[in-house]
Design a protein around this motif. Structure first.
Motif, PDB file in Angstrom:
ATOM      1  N   HIS A 229       0.820  -1.218   0.000  1.00  0.00           N
ATOM      2  CA  HIS A 229       0.000   0.000   0.000  1.00  0.00           C
ATOM      3  C   HIS A 229       0.852   1.264   0.000  1.00  0.00           C
ATOM      4  O   HIS A 229       0.461   2.281  -0.550  1.00  0.00           O
ATOM      5  N   GLY A 230       2.007   1.174   0.606  1.00  0.00           N
ATOM      6  CA  GLY A 230       2.789   2.404   0.776  1.00  0.00           C
ATOM      7  C   GLY A 230       2.274   3.191   1.959  1.00  0.00           C
ATOM      8  O   GLY A 230       1.432   2.707   2.720  1.00  0.00           O
ATOM      9  N   PRO A 231       2.760   4.421   2.126  1.00  0.00           N
ATOM     10  CA  PRO A 231       2.414   5.175   3.341  1.00  0.00           C
ATOM     11  C   PRO A 231       0.933   5.544   3.424  1.00  0.00           C
ATOM     12  O   PRO A 231       0.280   5.750   2.406  1.00  0.00           O
ATOM     13  N   TYR A 232       0.431   5.590   4.667  1.00  0.00           N
ATOM     14  CA  TYR A 232      -0.962   5.987   4.919  1.00  0.00           C
ATOM     15  C   TYR A 232      -1.026   7.443   5.407  1.00  0.00           C
ATOM     16  O   TYR A 232      -2.085   8.009   5.543  1.00  0.00           O
ATOM     17  N   ASP A 233       0.136   7.998   5.711  1.00  0.00           N
ATOM     18  CA  ASP A 233       0.120   9.334   6.318  1.00  0.00           C
ATOM     19  C   ASP A 233       0.253  10.422   5.248  1.00  0.00           C
ATOM     20  O   ASP A 233       0.044  10.177   4.060  1.00  0.00           O
ATOM     21  N   ASN A 234       0.615  11.616   5.675  1.00  0.00           N
ATOM     22  CA  ASN A 234       0.676  12.750   4.752  1.00  0.00           C
ATOM     23  C   ASN A 234       1.689  12.581   3.638  1.00  0.00           C
ATOM     24  O   ASN A 234       1.624  13.284   2.629  1.00  0.00           O
ATOM     25  N   SER A 235       2.619  11.648   3.816  1.00  0.00           N
ATOM     26  CA  SER A 235       3.623  11.486   2.761  1.00  0.00           C
ATOM     27  C   SER A 235       3.028  10.835   1.510  1.00  0.00           C
ATOM     28  O   SER A 235       3.700  10.681   0.505  1.00  0.00           O
ATOM     29  N   ALA A 236       1.718  10.433   1.588  1.00  0.00           N
ATOM     30  CA  ALA A 236       1.020   9.951   0.388  1.00  0.00           C
ATOM     31  C   ALA A 236       0.012  10.982  -0.105  1.00  0.00           C
ATOM     32  O   ALA A 236      -0.796  10.699  -0.980  1.00  0.00           O
ATOM     33  N   SER A 237       0.019  12.177   0.484  1.00  0.00           N
ATOM     34  CA  SER A 237      -0.967  13.204   0.137  1.00  0.00           C
ATOM     35  C   SER A 237      -0.301  14.428  -0.467  1.00  0.00           C
ATOM     36  O   SER A 237       0.847  14.756  -0.129  1.00  0.00           O
ATOM     37  N   PHE A 238      -1.046  15.090  -1.321  1.00  0.00           N
ATOM     38  CA  PHE A 238      -0.509  16.246  -2.007  1.00  0.00           C
ATOM     39  C   PHE A 238      -0.065  17.312  -0.996  1.00  0.00           C
ATOM     40  O   PHE A 238      -0.788  17.605  -0.048  1.00  0.00           O
ATOM     41  N   GLY A 239       1.121  17.815  -1.212  1.00  0.00           N
ATOM     42  CA  GLY A 239       1.689  18.797  -0.289  1.00  0.00           C
ATOM     43  C   GLY A 239       2.967  18.275   0.338  1.00  0.00           C
ATOM     44  O   GLY A 239       3.871  19.047   0.633  1.00  0.00           O
ATOM     45  N   ASP A 240       3.015  16.939   0.515  1.00  0.00           N
ATOM     46  CA  ASP A 240       4.200  16.382   1.179  1.00  0.00           C
ATOM     47  C   ASP A 240       4.516  14.971   0.657  1.00  0.00           C
ATOM     48  O   ASP A 240       4.922  14.094   1.419  1.00  0.00           O
TER      49      ASP A 240
END
Ligand SMILES: NC(=O)c1ccc[n+]([C@@H]2O[C@H](COP(=O)([O-])OP(=O)(O)OC[C@H]3O[C@@H](n4cnc5c(N)ncnc54)[C@H](OP(=O)(O)O)[C@@H]3O)[C@@H](O)[C@H]2O)c1
Length: 235
Positions: free
Chosen positions: A83-94
């Motif tokens: 799945h890869g990261p679930y946190d902000n490192s998978a979200s736009f911006g970071d």
């Protein structure tokens, strides 16, 4: 009896694929990264051969394909993924570019490399089928239509499955003239290590559904993206 080759067979959906095919008397070639730790897989009843294969490791793929070079594989199941990261490192911006590349290698590129490596085995089998376990989360046209897809985010996993879908579409066209089935499936939202706590579907039901679709597939179905229940998903 027919032979199935499964990636990521040590836990989750891969383990349940292995269990059900073995119970039905199939020869199961069950690959995983760490056979030593795969106790549940190794204790399955039936004709189960466990081998080590990290799908991102070309040397390991080559070694296994050489070991089985004269072996027919009726159904090749590309199941392994992360799945890869679930946190902000998978979200736009970071977004973490290195994580994105890593997940792309596992989920988008490696399943195709596995298919390349075992294509001759599939060709010499009676059933000639290659299945890819994708995800509805990779559908671009459904974005926003399903309740749990309404938020954005999950850029890494979703784009990796969308890329897998694009590549398998090309493969479906390329292999249809050779009468090889290319099957792309969404397993449902199943309770495994990858899903969130609220996943309700039991792996045994998902796998029974996907096995039925795999067994009924013909090359005429190449190009379809379906759920474990057979519902069509738009790309
Ligand atoms: N569960 C769901 O709700 C759901 C929904 C949609 C799609 N899917 C898809 O269904 C498939 C199976 O997922 P799951 O739910 O069973 O997940 P899981 O429980 O997290 O299992 C993932 C499996 O993939 C293996 N794997 C990961 N990277 C690998 C690599 N580089 N080489 C070899 N094996 C590797 C893992 O091995 P290790 O034990 O060594 O880590 C593990 O066996 C995946 O393609 C997933 O994207 C699942």
């Amino acid at each position: 009896m027919p032979t199935v080759f499964i990636t990521g067979a040590n836990r989750g959906l891969g383990l349940e694929f292995s269990r059900q095919y073995a119970n039905d008397g199939w020869e199961v070639i069950a690959s995983c990264r760490n056979p030593e730790a795969a106790q549940e897989l190794k204790s399955l009843q039936g004709n189960v051969k466990v081998c080590q294969m990290d799908i991102t490791d070309q040397k390991q793929i080559k070694k296994v394909s050489l070991e089985y070079r004269n072996h027919a594989i009726d159904v090749l199941i590309n199941n392994a993924a992360e799945h890869g990261p679930y946190d902000n490192s998978a979200s736009f911006g970071d977004i973490d570019a290195n994580e994105w590349l890593k997940v792309f290698l596992s989920n988008s590129i490696s399943p195709l490399k596995v298919a390349e490596a075992f294509l001759e085995n599939v060709k010499r089998s009676a059933q000639k089928k290659i299945a890819f376990i994708s995800s509805r989360a990779g559908s671009i046209s459904e974005r926003g239509k399903l309740p749990h897809h309404q938020h954005g985010g999950s850029y890494i996993y979703r784009s990796s499955k969308a890329a897998l879908n694009a590549a398998t579409q090309s493969l479906a066209f390329d292999l249809e003239p050779q009468k090889i089935c290319v099957i792309v499936l969404h397993p449902g939202f199943v309770r495994t290590g990858m899903s969130e706590d609220d996943a309700e579907l039991d792996a045994s039901i998902s796998i029974a559904g996907m096995r039925k679709l795999i067994s009924e597939s013909t090359p005429k179905d190449n190009g379809l993206f379906r759920t474990y229940e057979g519902e069509l998903i738009s790309w």
